[in-house]
Design a protein around this motif. Structure first.
Motif, PDB file in Angstrom:
ATOM      1  N   ILE A  86      -4.578  25.512  27.812  1.00  0.00           N
ATOM      2  CA  ILE A  86      -3.192  26.386  27.613  1.00  0.00           C
ATOM      3  C   ILE A  86      -3.205  26.980  26.199  1.00  0.00           C
ATOM      4  O   ILE A  86      -2.466  28.285  26.152  1.00  0.00           O
ATOM      5  N   VAL A  87      -3.643  26.085  25.120  1.00  0.00           N
ATOM      6  CA  VAL A  87      -3.538  26.646  23.908  1.00  0.00           C
ATOM      7  C   VAL A  87      -4.123  28.044  23.848  1.00  0.00           C
ATOM      8  O   VAL A  87      -3.803  28.879  23.059  1.00  0.00           O
ATOM      9  N   GLU A  88      -5.599  28.002  24.072  1.00  0.00           N
ATOM     10  CA  GLU A  88      -6.350  29.253  24.106  1.00  0.00           C
ATOM     11  C   GLU A  88      -5.891  30.344  24.789  1.00  0.00           C
ATOM     12  O   GLU A  88      -5.815  31.569  24.150  1.00  0.00           O
ATOM     13  N   GLN A  89      -5.286  30.253  25.854  1.00  0.00           N
ATOM     14  CA  GLN A  89      -4.679  31.063  26.796  1.00  0.00           C
ATOM     15  C   GLN A  89      -3.499  31.897  25.930  1.00  0.00           C
ATOM     16  O   GLN A  89      -3.422  33.012  25.977  1.00  0.00           O
ATOM     17  N   ALA A  90      -2.595  31.194  25.371  1.00  0.00           N
ATOM     18  CA  ALA A  90      -1.318  31.259  24.683  1.00  0.00           C
ATOM     19  C   ALA A  90      -1.882  32.288  23.454  1.00  0.00           C
ATOM     20  O   ALA A  90      -0.819  33.048  23.074  1.00  0.00           O
ATOM     21  N   ALA A  91      -2.907  31.721  22.713  1.00  0.00           N
ATOM     22  CA  ALA A  91      -3.223  32.433  21.402  1.00  0.00           C
ATOM     23  C   ALA A  91      -4.326  33.481  21.834  1.00  0.00           C
ATOM     24  O   ALA A  91      -4.485  34.218  20.830  1.00  0.00           O
ATOM     25  N   ALA A  92      -4.242  33.935  23.170  1.00  0.00           N
ATOM     26  CA  ALA A  92      -5.314  35.205  23.537  1.00  0.00           C
ATOM     27  C   ALA A  92      -6.763  34.903  22.599  1.00  0.00           C
ATOM     28  O   ALA A  92      -7.398  35.868  22.443  1.00  0.00           O
ATOM     29  N   ILE A  93      -7.104  33.445  22.583  1.00  0.00           N
ATOM     30  CA  ILE A  93      -8.662  33.399  21.972  1.00  0.00           C
ATOM     31  C   ILE A  93      -9.608  33.806  22.926  1.00  0.00           C
ATOM     32  O   ILE A  93     -10.378  34.332  22.779  1.00  0.00           O
ATOM     33  N   HIS A  94      -9.201  33.393  24.394  1.00  0.00           N
ATOM     34  CA  HIS A  94     -10.314  33.364  25.286  1.00  0.00           C
ATOM     35  C   HIS A  94      -9.868  34.456  26.090  1.00  0.00           C
ATOM     36  O   HIS A  94      -8.823  33.864  27.015  1.00  0.00           O
ATOM     37  N   ARG A  95     -10.216  35.554  26.591  1.00  0.00           N
ATOM     38  CA  ARG A  95      -9.475  36.584  27.662  1.00  0.00           C
ATOM     39  C   ARG A  95     -10.776  36.554  28.808  1.00  0.00           C
ATOM     40  O   ARG A  95     -10.306  36.504  29.955  1.00  0.00           O
ATOM     41  N   ALA A  96     -12.034  37.236  28.560  1.00  0.00           N
ATOM     42  CA  ALA A  96     -12.903  37.379  29.546  1.00  0.00           C
ATOM     43  C   ALA A  96     -14.071  37.597  28.920  1.00  0.00           C
ATOM     44  O   ALA A  96     -14.189  37.850  27.702  1.00  0.00           O
ATOM     45  N   HIS A  97     -15.080  37.111  29.521  1.00  0.00           N
ATOM     46  CA  HIS A  97     -16.408  37.205  29.005  1.00  0.00           C
ATOM     47  C   HIS A  97     -17.146  38.598  29.646  1.00  0.00           C
ATOM     48  O   HIS A  97     -18.122  38.414  30.419  1.00  0.00           O
TER      49      HIS A  97
END
Length: 242
Positions: A77-88
């Protein structure tokens, strides 16, 4: 002892950042090995250890396993909210589409995560020297990727200076986290769920970040062999220690 391990995490983070500044084609092998090491630590040490420390349950489910699921979901949830991980879409591609501000936000989140890593090392040693050592190894194994990602994120749309500053902050954060645990003793009833929580965080890092990045453009047998070698190495270490 925890602080000494945190110093090793400091060095590994710096190495990852320096590799990001001098890109090499072999980094996928290191990431593949790191992912395997983390998976092995989660499966063969952290989860069994957390269940041994506490026998408490919630609705019939062991509390460390609830914490395990919470750790996995929270980081997601944190990574999605911070846009750290979008797509590889390519190696370390999640950071290429963000603007400078988003990149610094992602790098800042990684610094906070590294502080938690230091706390994890210290709390691991509070539950036992062996568990503390394995927690530290898990942290060190993924700190290479943390340093790499911190530099990559902080470099977006900016000069190299912000990336270097964020890398240094990310590197020293585990040391401060480990030092903080010297001031606080955590009861065993809390350590079990915490180790389960940390195991969930590590599994997410390995499954959603490190291994996909290792295999994104290098679906080679050698990369997979490095991952399997990491898992087998931890299994042999744990088996020998017992």
């Amino acid at each position: 002892m925890a602080v000494l391990w945190a110093l090793a995490a400091f060095l590994m983070t710096l190495i990852g950042g320096l590799v990001a500044m001098r890109v090499r084609d072999r980094r996928h092998l290191v990431l593949g090995l790191a992912g395997g090491l983390i998976l092995g630590v989660v499966a063969f040490d952290l989860v069994p250890g957390s269940l041994d420390i506490t026998s408490s349950t919630v609705l019939g489910v062991p509390s460390p396993m609830l914490a395990f699921a919470a750790g996995f979901l929270l980081l997601h949830i944190v990574e999605q909210a911070a846009a750290i991980h979008r797509a590889h879409e390519g190696e370390y591609a999640p950071h290429r589409h963000a603007h400078g501000r988003t990149g610094l936000l992602a790098a800042s989140a990684l610094v906070g995560h590294s502080f938690i890593d230091g706390l994890s090392i210290g709390l691991g040693f509070q539950s036992g020297a062996e568990t503390g050592a394995f927690v530290a190894l898990a942290v060190i194994a993924h700190d290479f990727a943390d340093g790499f990602n911190t530099v990559t994120a902080a470099s977006l749309g900016r000069s190299g200076r912000p990336a270097l500053v964020m890398l240094l902050l990310d590197a020293v954060a585990p040391i401060f986290g480990a030092l903080a645990t010297l001031l606080v003793d955590v009861p065993e009833g809390v350590l079990g769920p915490y180790l389960g929580f940390f195991a969930g965080v590590l599994l997410y890092l390995a499954a959603a970040e490190i291994l996909p990045e290792a295999h994104s453009q290098h679906p080679r047998v050698l990369t997979l062999c490095c991952t399997l070698a990491g898992v087998l190495a931890v299994m042999l270490i744990v088996g020998t220690a017992e």
